[in-house]
Scaffold this active site. Structure first.
Site, PDB file in Angstrom:
ATOM      1  N   HIS A  44      62.040 -99.501 -29.905  1.00 41.62           N
ATOM      2  CA  HIS A  44      60.571 -99.483 -29.844  1.00 41.62           C
ATOM      3  C   HIS A  44      60.161 -98.859 -28.508  1.00 41.62           C
ATOM      4  O   HIS A  44      59.875 -99.569 -27.542  1.00 41.62           O
ATOM      5  CB  HIS A  44      60.052-100.933 -29.957  1.00 41.62           C
ATOM      6  CG  HIS A  44      58.579-101.040 -30.157  1.00 41.62           C
ATOM      7  ND1 HIS A  44      58.005-102.018 -30.929  1.00 41.62           N
ATOM      8  CD2 HIS A  44      57.552-100.315 -29.677  1.00 41.62           C
ATOM      9  CE1 HIS A  44      56.687-101.871 -30.917  1.00 41.62           C
ATOM     10  NE2 HIS A  44      56.385-100.850 -30.151  1.00 41.62           N
ATOM     11  N   GLU A  71      60.197 -97.755 -33.904  1.00 47.08           N
ATOM     12  CA  GLU A  71      58.884 -98.398 -34.029  1.00 47.08           C
ATOM     13  C   GLU A  71      57.949 -97.912 -32.945  1.00 47.08           C
ATOM     14  O   GLU A  71      58.398 -97.608 -31.833  1.00 47.08           O
ATOM     15  CB  GLU A  71      59.004 -99.908 -33.778  1.00 47.08           C
ATOM     16  CG  GLU A  71      59.903-100.667 -34.659  1.00 47.08           C
ATOM     17  CD  GLU A  71      60.030-102.113 -34.173  1.00 47.08           C
ATOM     18  OE1 GLU A  71      60.530-102.915 -34.964  1.00 47.08           O
ATOM     19  OE2 GLU A  71      59.656-102.439 -33.022  1.00 47.08           O
ATOM     20  N   HIS A 191      59.805-110.228 -35.723  1.00 43.32           N
ATOM     21  CA  HIS A 191      59.194-110.798 -34.520  1.00 43.32           C
ATOM     22  C   HIS A 191      59.483-112.288 -34.433  1.00 43.32           C
ATOM     23  O   HIS A 191      59.091-113.053 -35.305  1.00 43.32           O
ATOM     24  CB  HIS A 191      57.680-110.576 -34.412  1.00 43.32           C
ATOM     25  CG  HIS A 191      57.303-110.204 -33.009  1.00 43.32           C
ATOM     26  ND1 HIS A 191      57.205-111.123 -31.997  1.00 43.32           N
ATOM     27  CD2 HIS A 191      57.088-108.998 -32.438  1.00 43.32           C
ATOM     28  CE1 HIS A 191      56.914-110.497 -30.878  1.00 43.32           C
ATOM     29  NE2 HIS A 191      56.858-109.209 -31.104  1.00 43.32           N
TER      30      HIS A 191
HETATM   31  N1  PXP Z   1      59.070-105.770 -35.138  1.00 45.75           N
HETATM   32  C1  PXP Z   1      58.200-105.223 -34.264  1.00 45.75           C
HETATM   33  C2  PXP Z   1      57.129-104.331 -34.792  1.00 45.75           C
HETATM   34  C3  PXP Z   1      58.325-105.446 -32.886  1.00 45.75           C
HETATM   35  O1  PXP Z   1      57.458-104.876 -32.027  1.00 45.75           O
HETATM   36  C4  PXP Z   1      59.382-106.246 -32.413  1.00 45.75           C
HETATM   37  C5  PXP Z   1      59.555-106.451 -30.939  1.00 45.75           C
HETATM   38  O2  PXP Z   1      59.738-105.224 -30.298  1.00 45.75           O
HETATM   39  C6  PXP Z   1      60.259-106.812 -33.366  1.00 45.75           C
HETATM   40  C7  PXP Z   1      60.077-106.564 -34.710  1.00 45.75           C
HETATM   41  C8  PXP Z   1      61.414-107.678 -32.947  1.00 45.75           C
HETATM   42  O3  PXP Z   1      60.928-108.868 -32.403  1.00 45.75           O
HETATM   43  P1  PXP Z   1      61.900-109.806 -31.561  1.00 45.75           P
HETATM   44  O4  PXP Z   1      62.315-109.049 -30.349  1.00 45.75           O
HETATM   45  O5  PXP Z   1      61.067-111.008 -31.253  1.00 45.75           O
HETATM   46  O6  PXP Z   1      63.069-110.131 -32.446  1.00 45.75           O
END
Ligand code: PXP
Length: 241
Positions: A44, A71, A191
């Site tokens: 990301h 992302e 997330h």
């Molecule tokens: N999905 C998105 C769109 C995110 O921005 C993130 C964090 O960068 C995640 C998934 C993954 O979340 P986590 O790091 O809490 O597992």
């Protein structure tokens, strides 16, 4: 149905950046994650490049032989990066440049035309698209009109309610997934998913194509790996290895 695990390696880049050099090396970590069974690698990149950098995306491309998911907010710089790296999937996230982490999904009704346009461009380049949405049926319906292949359900509320002992929050996600499937969309989620809450989520939410997990997976790797590593140091210090 098998749900793929895409490992988000942004935190590895955060560790690297803390020391200024190239250790840990994100390319090596992506390789290791795949060797250990990851079904995909997620990054990301943010405009300030505070963790993963745009150049990392290019270095990772030849190494990611599973599924590469990039992302981000589709600002022109991001769109150009994705079109040039050509990951298997792009996930569009409405994050502000200074946001600590993603904290809401798209308003797919308000931003329909904008999303439609960028999604069309990615799909013309054979890149699968996913858009980050809250578990809100209206937003799922709105997602269909954008032409996206998939949605990614924003799971923060599930994770925080689960941690408080409230398992009912998952019902919103199950309903959103059922509707999305009925409307022909694939379903990702992510997330704050972790080893405590992932099994119940998987049990309750149907048609889950993929989860992407970063923060907890890295912390859990430290927790479950530390005993081994401290033992290795102690053996070195005692001259046994
Ligand atoms: N999905 C998105 C769109 C995110 O921005 C993130 C964090 O960068 C995640 C998934 C993954 O979340 P986590 O790091 O809490 O597992």
């Amino acid at each position: 149905m098998k749900t793929k695990l895409s490992v988000n390696i942004n935190k590895i880049a955060t560790l690297r950046n803390a020391r200024g050099g190239n250790y840990p090396n994100v390319v090596e970590f992506a390789q290791l994650a795949q060797d250990y069974g990851a079904d995909g690698i997620t990054i990301h990149p943010r405009p300030d490049e505070r963790h993963i950098r745009y150049t990392d995306a290019y270095a990772l491309r030849p190494v990611v032989t599973t599924e590469f998911n990039i992302e981000g907010n589709p600002i022109p710089k991001f769109v150009d990066l994705v079109l040039s790296v050509k990951p298997e999937q792009v996930t569009l996230v409405p994050d502000d440049p200074n946001q600590l982490t993603s904290d809401h999904g798209w308003d797919t009704v308000k931003y329909r035309d904008f999303l439609k346009e960028v999604i069309k461009e990615f799909k013309q380049n054979n890149i699968r698209t996913s858009i980050f949405v809250d578990p809100d049926l209206k937003m799922v319906e709105g997602a269909v009109a954008t032409g996206t292949d998939r949605i990614e359900l924003y799971t923060e509320s599930y994770a925080s309610e689960f941690a408080k002992g409230n398992k009912k929050e998952v019902e919103k996600f199950a309903s959103a997934a059922k509707l999305a499937h009925q409307l022909g969309l694939g379903i990702n989620a992510g997330h704050d998913l972790n080893l405590q809450n992932i099994a119940y989520f998987k049990q309750q939410v149907p048609y889950l194509d993929e989860v992407s997990i970063g923060h907890a997976l890295v912390v859990e790797s430290l927790i479950y790996g530390m005993e081994n590593v401290i033992g290795m140091y102690q053996r070195k210090l005692s001259g046994k290895a």
